[in-house]
Design a protein around this motif. Structure first.
Motif, PDB file in Angstrom:
ATOM      1  N   ASP A   1       0.816  -1.219   0.000  1.00  0.00           N
ATOM      2  CA  ASP A   1       0.000   0.000   0.000  1.00  0.00           C
ATOM      3  C   ASP A   1       0.849   1.268   0.000  1.00  0.00           C
ATOM      4  OD1 ASP A   1      -2.481  -1.340   0.042  1.00  0.00           O
ATOM      5  OD2 ASP A   1      -2.269  -1.693   2.197  1.00  0.00           O
ATOM      6  N   ALA A   2       2.142   1.141  -0.280  1.00  0.00           N
ATOM      7  CA  ALA A   2       3.016   2.321  -0.294  1.00  0.00           C
ATOM      8  C   ALA A   2       2.739   3.171  -1.525  1.00  0.00           C
ATOM      9  CB  ALA A   2       4.477   1.877  -0.283  1.00  0.00           C
ATOM     10  N   PRO A   3       2.976   4.476  -1.432  1.00  0.00           N
ATOM     11  CA  PRO A   3       2.757   5.343  -2.602  1.00  0.00           C
ATOM     12  C   PRO A   3       3.794   5.067  -3.683  1.00  0.00           C
ATOM     13  CG  PRO A   3       3.807   6.572  -0.834  1.00  0.00           C
ATOM     14  CD  PRO A   3       3.444   5.233  -0.263  1.00  0.00           C
ATOM     15  N   PRO A   4       3.451   5.310  -4.941  1.00  0.00           N
ATOM     16  CA  PRO A   4       4.447   5.177  -6.007  1.00  0.00           C
ATOM     17  C   PRO A   4       5.446   6.321  -5.940  1.00  0.00           C
ATOM     18  CG  PRO A   4       2.413   6.080  -6.885  1.00  0.00           C
ATOM     19  CD  PRO A   4       2.139   5.729  -5.444  1.00  0.00           C
ATOM     20  N   LEU A   5       6.577   6.155  -6.599  1.00  0.00           N
ATOM     21  CA  LEU A   5       7.610   7.172  -6.558  1.00  0.00           C
ATOM     22  C   LEU A   5       7.118   8.507  -7.104  1.00  0.00           C
ATOM     23  CD1 LEU A   5      10.523   7.836  -5.872  1.00  0.00           C
ATOM     24  CD2 LEU A   5      11.174   7.063  -8.157  1.00  0.00           C
ATOM     25  N   GLY A   6       6.228   8.460  -8.097  1.00  0.00           N
ATOM     26  CA  GLY A   6       5.703   9.694  -8.664  1.00  0.00           C
ATOM     27  C   GLY A   6       4.986  10.566  -7.651  1.00  0.00           C
ATOM     28  N   ALA A   7       4.442   9.935  -6.597  1.00  0.00           N
ATOM     29  CA  ALA A   7       3.744  10.696  -5.558  1.00  0.00           C
ATOM     30  C   ALA A   7       4.706  11.219  -4.493  1.00  0.00           C
ATOM     31  CB  ALA A   7       2.674   9.823  -4.898  1.00  0.00           C
ATOM     32  N   VAL A   8       5.887  10.627  -4.410  1.00  0.00           N
ATOM     33  CA  VAL A   8       6.860  10.982  -3.372  1.00  0.00           C
ATOM     34  C   VAL A   8       7.907  11.960  -3.882  1.00  0.00           C
ATOM     35  CG1 VAL A   8       8.662  10.033  -1.865  1.00  0.00           C
ATOM     36  CG2 VAL A   8       6.532   8.752  -2.224  1.00  0.00           C
ATOM     37  N   LEU A   9       8.306  11.798  -5.136  1.00  0.00           N
ATOM     38  CA  LEU A   9       9.423  12.573  -5.677  1.00  0.00           C
ATOM     39  C   LEU A   9       9.235  14.082  -5.564  1.00  0.00           C
ATOM     40  CD1 LEU A   9      12.186  12.331  -7.044  1.00  0.00           C
ATOM     41  CD2 LEU A   9      10.999  12.358  -9.250  1.00  0.00           C
ATOM     42  N   PRO A  10       8.054  14.645  -5.828  1.00  0.00           N
ATOM     43  CA  PRO A  10       7.921  16.109  -5.718  1.00  0.00           C
ATOM     44  C   PRO A  10       8.298  16.651  -4.343  1.00  0.00           C
ATOM     45  CG  PRO A  10       6.057  15.210  -6.910  1.00  0.00           C
ATOM     46  CD  PRO A  10       6.817  14.034  -6.365  1.00  0.00           C
ATOM     47  N   SER A  11       7.951  15.936  -3.296  1.00  0.00           N
ATOM     48  CA  SER A  11       8.301  16.391  -1.945  1.00  0.00           C
ATOM     49  C   SER A  11       9.808  16.362  -1.726  1.00  0.00           C
ATOM     50  CB  SER A  11       7.602  15.523  -0.896  1.00  0.00           C
ATOM     51  OG  SER A  11       6.198  15.666  -0.987  1.00  0.00           O
ATOM     52  N   VAL A  12      10.462  15.333  -2.270  1.00  0.00           N
ATOM     53  CA  VAL A  12      11.911  15.238  -2.144  1.00  0.00           C
ATOM     54  C   VAL A  12      12.573  16.395  -2.894  1.00  0.00           C
ATOM     55  CG1 VAL A  12      13.938  13.819  -2.615  1.00  0.00           C
ATOM     56  CG2 VAL A  12      11.793  12.730  -1.932  1.00  0.00           C
TER      57      VAL A  12
ATOM     58  N   LEU B   1      10.270  10.199 -14.778  1.00  0.00           N
ATOM     59  CA  LEU B   1       9.003  10.860 -14.443  1.00  0.00           C
ATOM     60  C   LEU B   1       8.895  12.254 -15.054  1.00  0.00           C
ATOM     61  CD1 LEU B   1       8.847   9.692 -10.724  1.00  0.00           C
ATOM     62  CD2 LEU B   1       7.416   8.874 -12.605  1.00  0.00           C
ATOM     63  N   ASP B   2       9.836  12.586 -15.932  1.00  0.00           N
ATOM     64  CA  ASP B   2       9.817  13.867 -16.654  1.00  0.00           C
ATOM     65  C   ASP B   2       9.775  15.041 -15.685  1.00  0.00           C
ATOM     66  OD1 ASP B   2       9.955  15.367 -18.963  1.00  0.00           O
ATOM     67  OD2 ASP B   2       7.772  15.507 -19.180  1.00  0.00           O
ATOM     68  N   ARG B   3      10.631  14.979 -14.679  1.00  0.00           N
ATOM     69  CA  ARG B   3      10.763  16.061 -13.707  1.00  0.00           C
ATOM     70  C   ARG B   3      12.142  16.697 -13.865  1.00  0.00           C
ATOM     71  NH1 ARG B   3       6.856  17.991  -9.858  1.00  0.00           N
ATOM     72  NH2 ARG B   3       5.203  16.448  -9.807  1.00  0.00           N
ATOM     73  N   PRO B   4      12.258  18.006 -13.803  1.00  0.00           N
ATOM     74  CA  PRO B   4      13.585  18.622 -13.897  1.00  0.00           C
ATOM     75  C   PRO B   4      14.406  18.350 -12.639  1.00  0.00           C
ATOM     76  CG  PRO B   4      11.916  20.290 -13.454  1.00  0.00           C
ATOM     77  CD  PRO B   4      11.173  19.010 -13.700  1.00  0.00           C
ATOM     78  N   TRP B   5      15.665  18.001 -12.836  1.00  0.00           N
ATOM     79  CA  TRP B   5      16.563  17.802 -11.701  1.00  0.00           C
ATOM     80  C   TRP B   5      17.019  19.172 -11.207  1.00  0.00           C
ATOM     81  CZ3 TRP B   5      17.957  14.941  -7.943  1.00  0.00           C
ATOM     82  CH2 TRP B   5      19.231  15.031  -7.354  1.00  0.00           C
ATOM     83  N   PRO B   6      16.859  19.488  -9.917  1.00  0.00           N
ATOM     84  CA  PRO B   6      17.186  20.827  -9.431  1.00  0.00           C
ATOM     85  C   PRO B   6      18.681  21.131  -9.416  1.00  0.00           C
ATOM     86  CG  PRO B   6      16.506  19.419  -7.616  1.00  0.00           C
ATOM     87  CD  PRO B   6      16.240  18.648  -8.876  1.00  0.00           C
TER      88      PRO B   6
END
Length: 199
Positions: A83-94, A122-127
């Motif tokens: 029941d853990a969240p997928p990485l897509g739901a966690v990555l934005p917070s990180v 996940l098509d997110r920009p690396w900061p």
């Protein structure tokens, strides 16, 4: 070897260490390759001036089964991840925690490699935060005769840290925070008071 931001360097120029926000990250994964393996747990602790600002700790559904040897090492089972969240739901917070911070990890190329790979998938920009590896810093600061090994558990025992690493992400991140503070004290004693970071 994983490509990542260059190791943080220290000199007398830049932001005073007391004003730097460090985001200490630890990941548990299904294996050692960011290309073929997946994240199962994220731990992150943001600190500034020796004080804890925020924490994040969560299991992550890797989308694949956890190998038995990894379960033996971490204690993380497939049932725990059901029941853990997928990485897509966690990555934005990180990523939010990393923005404006120095990313700190023990064996930083490992953790940074997985996070950058996750951003790509996940098509997110690396900061692009500056990166500080506490294992490399320990090797540079501590004489070999004083501490022959720079494994996290060894360093935690050497410094008498309150947190004992146990291959769980948030616990290991907290232990790394303590190790970091001890290493920064050593650097301060050498007269270094600020980091010079390269993005």
């Amino acid at each position: 070897m994983t490509s990542c931001s260059p190791q943080l360097t220290f000199d007398e120029l830049g932001t005073p260490l007391r004003d730097v926000t460090f985001c200490v990250v630890d990941l548990e994964t299904t294996g050692g390759s960011h290309r073929t393996d997946a994240i199962t747990e994220v731990g992150a602790v943001a600190v500034r001036g020796g004080s804890r600002i925020s924490e994040l700790g969560t299991l992550v559904d890797p989308g694949v089964r956890v190998p038995a040897d990894i379960t033996r090492l971490t204690g993380i089972t497939n049932a725990m991840l059901h029941d853990a969240p997928p990485l897509g739901a966690v990555l934005p917070s990180v990523l939010d925690m990393l923005r404006g911070s120095v990313l700190v990890a023990h064996n930083a190329p490992f953790d940074t490699g997985f996070l950058k790979a996750a951003c790509e998938r996940l098509d997110r920009p690396w900061p692009g935060p500056p990166v500080l590896c506490t294992a490399r810093l320990a090797r540079a600061v501590l004489p070999h005769a004083e501490c022959p090994s720079v494994k996290l558990g060894t360093l935690a025992r050497h410094f008498g840290c309150a947190t004992t690493p146990d291959h769980r992400a948030l616990t290991d991140a907290r232990a790394t925070v303590e190790v970091l503070h001890h290493l920064l004290e050593r650097i301060g004693n050498l007269g270094v008071q600020s980091p010079a970071a390269r993005p």
